[in-house]
Design an enzyme around this catalytic site. Structure first.
Site, PDB file in Angstrom:
ATOM      1  N   CYS A  73       0.865  -1.179   0.000  1.00 40.34           N
ATOM      2  CA  CYS A  73       0.000   0.000   0.000  1.00 40.34           C
ATOM      3  C   CYS A  73       0.904   1.233   0.000  1.00 40.34           C
ATOM      4  CB  CYS A  73      -0.857  -0.032   1.259  1.00 40.34           C
ATOM      5  SG  CYS A  73      -1.868   1.423   1.523  1.00 40.34           S
ATOM      6  N   CYS A 181      -1.019   3.825  -6.464  1.00 37.50           N
ATOM      7  CA  CYS A 181      -1.850   3.153  -5.451  1.00 37.50           C
ATOM      8  C   CYS A 181      -2.068   1.743  -5.975  1.00 37.50           C
ATOM      9  CB  CYS A 181      -3.187   3.882  -5.297  1.00 37.50           C
ATOM     10  SG  CYS A 181      -4.454   2.936  -4.402  1.00 37.50           S
TER      11      CYS A 181
HETATM   12  N1  DGL Z   1      -3.981   0.583  -1.955  1.00 39.87           N
HETATM   13  C1  DGL Z   1      -3.607   1.726  -1.221  1.00 39.87           C
HETATM   14  C2  DGL Z   1      -2.378   2.413  -1.836  1.00 39.87           C
HETATM   15  O1  DGL Z   1      -1.581   1.764  -2.493  1.00 39.87           O
HETATM   16  C3  DGL Z   1      -4.576   2.760  -0.779  1.00 39.87           C
HETATM   17  C4  DGL Z   1      -6.022   2.693  -0.955  1.00 39.87           C
HETATM   18  C5  DGL Z   1      -6.722   3.400   0.166  1.00 39.87           C
HETATM   19  O2  DGL Z   1      -6.957   2.746   1.181  1.00 39.87           O
HETATM   20  O3  DGL Z   1      -7.028   4.604   0.051  1.00 39.87           O
HETATM   21  O4  DGL Z   1      -2.168   3.577  -1.633  1.00 39.87           O
END
Ligand code: DGL
Length: 254
Positions: A73, A181
């Site tokens: 993430c 993301c």
């Molecule tokens: N998948 C996450 C990232 O790579 C973030 C998504 C979220 O929870 O806002 O930033």
């Protein structure tokens, strides 16, 4: 050699896009993937809250005896990786927007970086922009990860959302678009449609390679075995786990 699993977490199903690269590169490893759906999204929360959530995610995986942690993430990496590394003694691998490879390929830009509001306002991202962002500009995408969490990776509703979100950016005609993301890799096809002609980048391959390097350096690779992935969620297992399985097998346009 170390047969313990590798712990991986994200706010939801986004990190499954990185999971795919890691499984391909390290087929003998066992992974435990944890999606914190009950607290998603992370990207619109304040830093202190993201740090607290990431700490709880890490602890859940540590209790399962993992040998390394992957923060799948970008948001949690920028808000928590440094702090978690200072608190914990196991290797921690994070992911950041793949601006560097995009900037090396497109030295004149223009490059657009799509990410959550929290990722884009962090000092960690400012440092990356300082190094590679001369011809880059940013596009926060609140609301986009929610499509992926609902299992929507294509179709009219998503196209309409992206057209509205990206119309100003489209006018700048970016040649490269960084998907900063892990959720966005699953909507790469729809993003490519909204921004025709741009080359898309995500950080998944580079991060998987970094994990392999660290495991090798620390003598933590698992030399034998079939490899596996165990899926966990803080959300509704009846919806989240089938979605994770579906995304693990889905084609990605990058
Ligand atoms: N998948 C996450 C990232 O790579 C973030 C998504 C979220 O929870 O806002 O930033």
């Amino acid at each position: 050699m170390d047969e313990r699993p590798i712990g991986v977490f994200d706010s939801g199903v986004g990190g499954i896009s990185l999971m795919r690269n890691m499984l391909r590169l390290l087929p003998k490893e066992s992974f435990i993937y944890y999606g914190d759906e009950a607290n998603a999204p992370y990207g619109t929360k304040p830093e202190a809250e993201i740090l607290a959530l990431a700490r709880a995610d890490a602890q859940l995986l540590l209790d399962l005896n993992v040998k390394a942690l992957v923060i799948a993430c970008n948001t949690a990496t920028s808000a928590a990786a440094k702090q978690l590394r200072s608190e914990l003694s196991l290797p921690i691998i994070g992911i950041e927007p793949a601006l560097k490879p995009a900037a090396l390929d497109y030295t004149e830009g223009p490059i657009a970086v799509l990410a959550t509001p929290a990722t884009l306002r962090q000092q960690k991202f400012a440092n990356l922009m300082q190094l590679y962002g001369e011809h880059a500009f940013i596009q926060p995408c609140p609301g986009l990860m929610e499509f992926v969490e609902r299992g929507i990776t294509q179709g009219r509703e998503l196209d309409a959302f992206l057209d509205e979100l990206l119309y100003k950016l489209k006018a700048r005609n970016p040649r490269a678009v960084v998907l900063g993301c892990t959720h966005y890799s699953f909507v790469a096809g729809a993003i490519a449609k909204a921004l025709p002609g741009a080359r898309l980048y995500d950080g998944n391959e580079g991060t998987a390679r970094q994990l392999a390097r660290v495991l090798e350096r620390e003598n933590l690779l698992c030399g034998k075995g079939e490899g596996s992935v165990t899926l966990l969620t803080s959300g509704d297992p009846d919806t989240a786990i089938p979605l994770m399985k579906k995304l693990l097998a889905a084609p990605i346009a990058i």
